[in-house]
Design a protein around this motif. Structure first.
Motif, PDB file in Angstrom:
ATOM      1  N   PRO A   1       0.817  -1.442   0.030  1.00  0.00           N
ATOM      2  CA  PRO A   1       0.329   0.150  -0.050  1.00  0.00           C
ATOM      3  C   PRO A   1       0.644   1.264   0.091  1.00  0.00           C
ATOM      4  O   PRO A   1       0.375   2.341  -0.138  1.00  0.00           O
ATOM      5  CB  PRO A   1      -0.957  -0.082   1.376  1.00  0.00           C
ATOM      6  CG  PRO A   1      -0.131  -0.947   2.428  1.00  0.00           C
ATOM      7  CD  PRO A   1       0.763  -1.929   1.107  1.00  0.00           C
ATOM      8  N   LEU A   2       2.188   1.089   0.249  1.00  0.00           N
ATOM      9  CA  LEU A   2       2.946   2.367   0.350  1.00  0.00           C
ATOM     10  C   LEU A   2       3.800   2.559  -1.040  1.00  0.00           C
ATOM     11  O   LEU A   2       4.156   3.817  -1.206  1.00  0.00           O
ATOM     12  CB  LEU A   2       3.969   2.066   1.245  1.00  0.00           C
ATOM     13  CG  LEU A   2       3.678   1.860   2.752  1.00  0.00           C
ATOM     14  CD1 LEU A   2       4.902   1.590   3.524  1.00  0.00           C
ATOM     15  CD2 LEU A   2       2.848   2.790   3.274  1.00  0.00           C
ATOM     16  N   LEU A   3       3.547   1.893  -1.804  1.00  0.00           N
ATOM     17  CA  LEU A   3       3.984   2.032  -3.340  1.00  0.00           C
ATOM     18  C   LEU A   3       3.723   3.261  -4.132  1.00  0.00           C
ATOM     19  O   LEU A   3       2.101   3.406  -4.144  1.00  0.00           O
ATOM     20  CB  LEU A   3       3.924   0.644  -4.230  1.00  0.00           C
ATOM     21  CG  LEU A   3       4.865  -0.111  -3.839  1.00  0.00           C
ATOM     22  CD1 LEU A   3       4.621  -1.269  -4.875  1.00  0.00           C
ATOM     23  CD2 LEU A   3       6.513   0.094  -4.248  1.00  0.00           C
ATOM     24  N   PRO A   4       4.177   4.331  -4.512  1.00  0.00           N
ATOM     25  CA  PRO A   4       3.708   5.296  -5.303  1.00  0.00           C
ATOM     26  C   PRO A   4       2.942   4.963  -6.578  1.00  0.00           C
ATOM     27  O   PRO A   4       3.185   3.872  -6.976  1.00  0.00           O
ATOM     28  CB  PRO A   4       4.873   6.103  -5.490  1.00  0.00           C
ATOM     29  CG  PRO A   4       5.928   5.832  -4.453  1.00  0.00           C
ATOM     30  CD  PRO A   4       5.709   4.378  -4.179  1.00  0.00           C
ATOM     31  N   ASP A   5       1.985   5.616  -7.160  1.00  0.00           N
ATOM     32  CA  ASP A   5       1.170   5.112  -8.213  1.00  0.00           C
ATOM     33  C   ASP A   5       2.031   5.020  -9.501  1.00  0.00           C
ATOM     34  O   ASP A   5       1.651   4.336 -10.611  1.00  0.00           O
ATOM     35  CB  ASP A   5       0.048   6.126  -8.491  1.00  0.00           C
ATOM     36  CG  ASP A   5      -0.955   6.019  -7.552  1.00  0.00           C
ATOM     37  OD1 ASP A   5      -1.000   4.951  -6.547  1.00  0.00           O
ATOM     38  OD2 ASP A   5      -1.972   6.846  -7.134  1.00  0.00           O
ATOM     39  N   ASP A   6       3.244   5.915  -9.411  1.00  0.00           N
ATOM     40  CA  ASP A   6       4.196   5.699 -10.574  1.00  0.00           C
ATOM     41  C   ASP A   6       5.452   4.838 -10.429  1.00  0.00           C
ATOM     42  O   ASP A   6       6.546   5.191 -11.091  1.00  0.00           O
ATOM     43  CB  ASP A   6       4.307   7.034 -11.137  1.00  0.00           C
ATOM     44  CG  ASP A   6       5.151   7.938 -10.011  1.00  0.00           C
ATOM     45  OD1 ASP A   6       5.107   7.534  -8.827  1.00  0.00           O
ATOM     46  OD2 ASP A   6       5.625   8.914 -10.532  1.00  0.00           O
ATOM     47  N   ALA A   7       5.371   3.946  -9.384  1.00  0.00           N
ATOM     48  CA  ALA A   7       6.680   3.388  -8.987  1.00  0.00           C
ATOM     49  C   ALA A   7       6.956   2.444 -10.263  1.00  0.00           C
ATOM     50  O   ALA A   7       6.084   1.670 -10.871  1.00  0.00           O
ATOM     51  CB  ALA A   7       6.237   2.847  -7.614  1.00  0.00           C
ATOM     52  N   ILE A   8       8.293   2.210 -10.119  1.00  0.00           N
ATOM     53  CA  ILE A   8       8.934   1.089 -11.095  1.00  0.00           C
ATOM     54  C   ILE A   8       9.503  -0.009  -9.916  1.00  0.00           C
ATOM     55  O   ILE A   8      10.367   0.379  -9.130  1.00  0.00           O
ATOM     56  CB  ILE A   8       9.855   1.471 -11.915  1.00  0.00           C
ATOM     57  CG1 ILE A   8       9.179   2.756 -12.899  1.00  0.00           C
ATOM     58  CG2 ILE A   8      10.569   0.361 -12.655  1.00  0.00           C
ATOM     59  CD1 ILE A   8      10.221   3.308 -13.591  1.00  0.00           C
ATOM     60  N   VAL A   9       9.128  -1.292 -10.007  1.00  0.00           N
ATOM     61  CA  VAL A   9       9.623  -2.274  -9.282  1.00  0.00           C
ATOM     62  C   VAL A   9      10.428  -3.188 -10.022  1.00  0.00           C
ATOM     63  O   VAL A   9       9.695  -3.924 -10.761  1.00  0.00           O
ATOM     64  CB  VAL A   9       8.304  -2.896  -8.461  1.00  0.00           C
ATOM     65  CG1 VAL A   9       8.975  -3.873  -7.487  1.00  0.00           C
ATOM     66  CG2 VAL A   9       7.672  -1.970  -8.009  1.00  0.00           C
ATOM     67  N   THR A  10      11.606  -3.696  -9.322  1.00  0.00           N
ATOM     68  CA  THR A  10      12.427  -4.691 -10.074  1.00  0.00           C
ATOM     69  C   THR A  10      12.361  -5.631  -8.874  1.00  0.00           C
ATOM     70  O   THR A  10      12.358  -5.453  -7.652  1.00  0.00           O
ATOM     71  CB  THR A  10      13.812  -4.203 -10.415  1.00  0.00           C
ATOM     72  OG1 THR A  10      14.621  -3.799  -9.326  1.00  0.00           O
ATOM     73  CG2 THR A  10      13.565  -3.059 -11.448  1.00  0.00           C
ATOM     74  N   SER A  11      12.735  -6.928  -9.350  1.00  0.00           N
ATOM     75  CA  SER A  11      12.853  -8.020  -8.070  1.00  0.00           C
ATOM     76  C   SER A  11      14.058  -9.006  -8.833  1.00  0.00           C
ATOM     77  O   SER A  11      14.289  -9.161  -9.919  1.00  0.00           O
ATOM     78  CB  SER A  11      11.690  -8.975  -8.176  1.00  0.00           C
ATOM     79  OG  SER A  11      11.863 -10.188  -7.472  1.00  0.00           O
ATOM     80  N   ASP A  12      14.811  -9.210  -7.736  1.00  0.00           N
ATOM     81  CA  ASP A  12      15.965 -10.203  -8.108  1.00  0.00           C
ATOM     82  C   ASP A  12      15.106 -11.559  -8.205  1.00  0.00           C
ATOM     83  O   ASP A  12      14.046 -11.790  -7.898  1.00  0.00           O
ATOM     84  CB  ASP A  12      17.047 -10.039  -6.945  1.00  0.00           C
ATOM     85  CG  ASP A  12      18.227 -10.254  -7.712  1.00  0.00           C
ATOM     86  OD1 ASP A  12      18.720 -11.192  -8.247  1.00  0.00           O
ATOM     87  OD2 ASP A  12      19.215  -9.188  -7.892  1.00  0.00           O
ATOM     88  N   SER A  13      15.940 -12.659  -8.669  1.00  0.00           N
ATOM     89  CA  SER A  13      15.732 -14.196  -8.454  1.00  0.00           C
ATOM     90  C   SER A  13      15.982 -14.335  -7.143  1.00  0.00           C
ATOM     91  O   SER A  13      16.832 -14.092  -6.382  1.00  0.00           O
ATOM     92  CB  SER A  13      16.560 -14.918  -9.426  1.00  0.00           C
ATOM     93  OG  SER A  13      16.354 -14.301 -10.853  1.00  0.00           O
ATOM     94  N   GLY A  14      15.345 -15.481  -6.622  1.00  0.00           N
ATOM     95  CA  GLY A  14      15.460 -16.248  -5.406  1.00  0.00           C
ATOM     96  C   GLY A  14      13.998 -16.068  -4.495  1.00  0.00           C
ATOM     97  O   GLY A  14      12.943 -15.941  -5.141  1.00  0.00           O
ATOM     98  N   SER A  15      13.889 -16.219  -3.437  1.00  0.00           N
ATOM     99  CA  SER A  15      12.760 -16.235  -2.635  1.00  0.00           C
ATOM    100  C   SER A  15      12.005 -15.138  -2.778  1.00  0.00           C
ATOM    101  O   SER A  15      10.477 -14.935  -2.383  1.00  0.00           O
ATOM    102  CB  SER A  15      13.018 -16.947  -1.101  1.00  0.00           C
ATOM    103  OG  SER A  15      13.556 -16.077  -0.491  1.00  0.00           O
ATOM    104  N   THR A  16      12.649 -13.756  -2.752  1.00  0.00           N
ATOM    105  CA  THR A  16      12.095 -12.651  -2.938  1.00  0.00           C
ATOM    106  C   THR A  16      11.217 -12.668  -4.160  1.00  0.00           C
ATOM    107  O   THR A  16      10.075 -11.739  -4.242  1.00  0.00           O
ATOM    108  CB  THR A  16      12.883 -11.304  -3.054  1.00  0.00           C
ATOM    109  OG1 THR A  16      13.888 -11.676  -4.141  1.00  0.00           O
ATOM    110  CG2 THR A  16      13.658 -11.276  -1.606  1.00  0.00           C
TER     111      THR A  16
END
Length: 601
Positions: free
Chosen positions: A377-392
């Motif tokens: 719920p804290l992510l800004p509406d124009d956020a760009i999100v990247t994820s690494d590989s792994g359990s995350t």
């Protein structure tokens, strides 16, 4: 002063609209580096800490900008270091051009220092186009074809320029025999399927009562059309991870991610449907798709050589997703019952409740699901999100709600570790006015994320919105492989391979002058994210998470979970953080498909 070949390389890149090149210096590209000095750093040279990171940054830039990412490296080891990032581009169909130095022509074939057969090295990863420039007149055509092919085929290409060629005076190709002129303009084009193919596809879709839609990144330019066809067909929509930002997760019929990291409603959608429409996805795991023979199928993809895979589709439509859907929708029947649609929506709502309750379970010290859940719920509406590989990647896939205007990606097909932070840096150069958040495990952070914090610190002043938040799940464990050993191999964790040294990630960030926040208690998780998102510049927020919280597969049964828990208790009894019997009991409540009362808060 005469124009050198290296000067013309940068000039041509500028004509192609290239604004930055991600690279690392070396004597194999000294001619290019000198040209950068003469060109007043245009396009800008972005220095990473390692050539692999330059390639990842180019991939991240290309993924989030829709433009070609360009990386540069010296001969020999520099060229070799590019490979992993270029393979990431190849497998995720991302346009990247690598400009690589080579030893002087006079030394080639003489076992000279740093001499590597670059054509052999790159012939697979840059299989669509790899060429060496040996004379100045060859340059425009080679560079233009590398750029054009990367765009058209959505792939990595490579241009190899020996050091002495970089220093030659540039002369363009002439109007003579065996000269190849070149031009810049690419124009615009759209591929569409034939009318007959569209009619056959409509017949399949109209005959279905329980339609499932699977979307991937190829549907990204057709958001409105995908929403409309889902409503016309009364369909649920599952998303391959590369298509996570194609549709808003706030839509009630969007079931979320599919696959091992996916959701229960996506699993049920594929299990129970009688018709499958796949749009812009080559999702590889056919076991998560309908049983063969149970559902009829239609696929839409712009790439003919990626069509007809993964499932025995009856109709394969080769065309742009947006244009194809616009032509297909007028052929669809709209008189459909609501029972299937209502079931999909109900399953999705139930799953969201299960996720919320899972994140609330106590753990030692912090439930990793809570970390992602608190961010959502804290992510800004124009956020760009990247994820690494792994359990995350599990928590990224399940807990983050994509909303209109948000973007997200990860290494979808190569699933390589170490891409999360350089992706985020590439995204910042693509959109310097938007906040970027990277979700990274401690293994990936130790692999190369720590070093790339130096890059973030170096370039933060170039971003109008300096927010680059890196969330680190610190559990001292290579957790995804640990769980694969337990759940798939039936073996306890092998500590010599899985246990990670304790590193002070937040403290390291502070040593660079960045914001560093360490969170050790569950009640401080949300505050940690808020502080990082409010920082004026890059920030690392480190969460001490419990490695004993399992990323339960969407199709898991209680019997499978029971066996996994028994393996943990047997194999990890001497370890400081082990799964508790109480936690094991709680997990029974929240397995997919089990109806339980909401626990007391």
């Amino acid at each position: 002063m005469s124009t050198k070949v290296s000067d013309h390389v940068l000039h041509r890149l500028r004509e192609w609209g290239v604004e930055q090149v991600f690279g690392y210096p070396g004597d194999g590209i000294n001619g290019l580096l000198a040209a950068w000095g003469r060109a007043d750093d245009q396009p800008r040279f972005i220095q990473s800490r390692h050539e692999e990171m330059s390639a990842f940054q180019a991939v991240g830039y290309a993924k989030f900008s829709g433009r070609v990412g360009v990386c540069a490296a010296t001969s020999g080891p520099g060229a070799i270091h590019l490979l992993n990032g270029l393979y990431d581009a190849k497998l995720d169909h991302v346009p990247v051009v690598a400009i690589v130095g080579q030893t002087h022509r006079t030394a080639m074939g003489g076992s000279y220092q740093q001499e590597v057969d670059l054509h052999t090295l790159f012939k697979d990863v840059a299989s669509e186009f790899v060429e060496t420039v040996t004379v100045p007149e060859q340059l425009p055509n080679v560079l233009d074809r590398a750029m054009r092919t990367a765009y058209a085929r959505r792939c990595p290409t490579a241009v190899i320029i020996p050091g002495d060629v970089q220093e030659l005076d540039y002369s363009p190709p002439t109007h003579e025999f065996k000269m190849v002129p070149s031009s810049l303009d690419t124009g615009s084009w759209t591929a569409v399927p034939s009318d007959d193919s569209l009619r056959r596809a409509a017949e399949v879709l109209n005959a279905g009562d329980k339609v499932a839609i699977l979307v991937g990144q190829g549907a990204a330019g057709a958001r409105h059309e995908v929403e409309r066809i889902a409503e016309l067909l009364g369909a649920g929509v599952a998303k391959a991870l590369l298509g996570k930002d194609v549709l808003s997760d706030e839509l009630p019929y969007v079931t979320g991610a599919i696959g091992l990291l996916g959701t229960r409603p996506s699993y049920e959608l594929m299990r129970d449907c009688d018709t499958l429409l796949t749009i812009g996805s080559s999702f590889p795991y056919s076991q998560f798709m309908p049983e063969f023979g149970k559902a009829r199928g239609v696929q839409i993809d712009i790439d003919p050589h990626m069509i007809g895979m993964r499932y025995p589709y009856e109709v394969n439509l080769v065309g742009d997703a947006k244009e194809t859907l616009q032509r297909l929708m007028p052929l669809l029947d709209t008189d459909r019952g609501r029972e299937w649609f209502d079931t999909v929506c109900a399953n999705t709502a139930r799953w969201r409740d299960v996720l919320e309750r899972r994140a609330e379970l106590s753990a030692d010290p912090i439930n990793p699901e809570l970390v992602a859940r608190a961010l959502d719920p804290l992510l800004p509406d124009d956020a760009i999100v990247t994820s690494d590989s792994g359990s995350t990647a599990n928590w990224f896939a399940r807990h983050l709600t994509m909303r209109p205007g948000m973007r997200a990606s990860l290494s979808g097909t190569l699933a390589t570790m170490g891409c999360g932070v350089p992706y985020a840096i590439g995204a910042k150069f693509a959109h310097p006015d938007q906040p970027v958040v990277a979700l990274v495990g401690d293994g990936a952070m130790q692999m190369n994320g720590l070093a790339e914090l130096i890059t973030a610190a170096k370039y933060q002043d170039r971003w109008t919105d300096r927010r680059l938040v890196i969330g680190v799940w610190n559990n001292h464990d290579l957790n995804q492989v640990t769980w694969e050993l337990r759940a798939m191999g039936g073996a306890p964790s092998f500590l010599p391979s899985q246990e990670l040294p304790d590193v002070q990630y937040a403290a390291f960030a502070r040593s660079l002058g960045l914001t560093g926040i360490r969170v050790e208690k569950p009640e401080d998780v949300a505050a940690g994210w808020r502080a990082a998102l409010e920082a004026d510049g890059p920030a690392v927020v480190e969460f001490l998470t419990d490695p004993a919280v399992p990323p339960v597969p969407p199709h898991a049964t209680w019997e499978q979970m029971e066996a996994t828990a028994a393996s943990i208790l047997k194999g990890d009894a001497d370890r400081g953080s082990v799964i508790k019997q109480g936690f094991k009991a709680k997990m029974q409540e929240f397995l997919p498909g089990r109806e339980k009362k909401r626990p007391e808060r």
